[in-house]
Motif scaffolding. Structure first.
Motif, PDB file in Angstrom:
ATOM      1  N   THR A   4       0.851  -1.192   0.000  1.00  0.00           N
ATOM      2  CA  THR A   4       0.000   0.000   0.000  1.00  0.00           C
ATOM      3  C   THR A   4       0.886   1.240   0.000  1.00  0.00           C
ATOM      4  O   THR A   4       1.686   1.443   0.910  1.00  0.00           O
ATOM      5  CB  THR A   4      -0.920   0.018   1.234  1.00  0.00           C
ATOM      6  OG1 THR A   4      -1.702  -1.176   1.231  1.00  0.00           O
ATOM      7  CG2 THR A   4      -1.838   1.224   1.202  1.00  0.00           C
ATOM      8  N   ASP A  12      -4.928   6.017  -1.165  1.00  0.00           N
ATOM      9  CA  ASP A  12      -3.940   4.946  -1.153  1.00  0.00           C
ATOM     10  C   ASP A  12      -3.955   4.201  -2.484  1.00  0.00           C
ATOM     11  O   ASP A  12      -4.999   4.052  -3.111  1.00  0.00           O
ATOM     12  CB  ASP A  12      -4.236   3.948  -0.038  1.00  0.00           C
ATOM     13  CG  ASP A  12      -3.995   4.513   1.356  1.00  0.00           C
ATOM     14  OD1 ASP A  12      -3.518   5.664   1.474  1.00  0.00           O
ATOM     15  OD2 ASP A  12      -4.292   3.795   2.327  1.00  0.00           O
ATOM     16  N   ILE A  14      -2.972   0.502  -3.875  1.00  0.00           N
ATOM     17  CA  ILE A  14      -2.672  -0.854  -3.423  1.00  0.00           C
ATOM     18  C   ILE A  14      -2.308  -1.701  -4.631  1.00  0.00           C
ATOM     19  O   ILE A  14      -3.020  -1.706  -5.631  1.00  0.00           O
ATOM     20  CB  ILE A  14      -3.886  -1.461  -2.686  1.00  0.00           C
ATOM     21  CG1 ILE A  14      -4.240  -0.580  -1.486  1.00  0.00           C
ATOM     22  CG2 ILE A  14      -3.597  -2.888  -2.262  1.00  0.00           C
ATOM     23  CD1 ILE A  14      -5.542  -0.952  -0.816  1.00  0.00           C
ATOM     24  N   TRP A 112       5.461   3.574   1.806  1.00  0.00           N
ATOM     25  CA  TRP A 112       4.858   2.245   1.798  1.00  0.00           C
ATOM     26  C   TRP A 112       5.518   1.424   2.900  1.00  0.00           C
ATOM     27  O   TRP A 112       6.596   1.735   3.365  1.00  0.00           O
ATOM     28  CB  TRP A 112       5.019   1.552   0.442  1.00  0.00           C
ATOM     29  CG  TRP A 112       6.432   1.313   0.028  1.00  0.00           C
ATOM     30  CD1 TRP A 112       7.159   0.172   0.217  1.00  0.00           C
ATOM     31  CD2 TRP A 112       7.315   2.246  -0.611  1.00  0.00           C
ATOM     32  NE1 TRP A 112       8.429   0.342  -0.276  1.00  0.00           N
ATOM     33  CE2 TRP A 112       8.550   1.604  -0.790  1.00  0.00           C
ATOM     34  CE3 TRP A 112       7.179   3.557  -1.048  1.00  0.00           C
ATOM     35  CZ2 TRP A 112       9.648   2.225  -1.384  1.00  0.00           C
ATOM     36  CZ3 TRP A 112       8.268   4.173  -1.642  1.00  0.00           C
ATOM     37  CH2 TRP A 112       9.472   3.512  -1.808  1.00  0.00           C
TER      38      TRP A 112
END
Length: 114
Positions: A4, A12, A14, A112
């Motif tokens: 993420t 965000d 992902i 991240w």
């Protein structure tokens, strides 16, 4: 496993770890945890844009072609499989590129693994 990416100015992003690793390897970053600072942002964006253009120029690699051949029967039928839809690397990295552009504009980090 998922990775993420986070930044103050964006939602965000992902990604599956293999896709994130491919991107982060280009940027000489570790996949488990890291940061792209505003000072690194412009170079990261340029590197990823160049890689995206390159991947669009060569959309079907030998690995994908092999995978397609393996999944088709010896008679050439598709055994009921859905048609293969190749997703270019450039399309996979687009959300992260957008995040990097926003972070660069606002002088924010992209993080991240935190």
């Amino acid at each position: 496993m998922l990775v993420t990416f986070k930044s103050k100015e964006s939602a965000d992003v992902i990604m599956f770890e293999p896709d994130a690793k491919r991107i982060l390897d280009l940027l000489h970053k570790e996949v488990k945890m890291g940061v792209i600072t505003p000072q690194e942002g412009a170079a990261a964006i340029a590197k990823l844009e160049a890689e995206a253009l390159e991947s669009r120029a060569h959309p079907m690699s030998d690995v994908v072609q092999h995978d397609i051949a393996v999944h088709h029967g010896e008679a050439g039928d598709d055994s009921g499989h859905e048609p293969v839809q190749a997703i270019a690397f450039g399309h996979r990295i687009h959300p992260l590129l957008e995040m990097l552009r926003e972070a660069q504009k606002h002088q924010d980090n992209v993080l991240w693994g935190v």
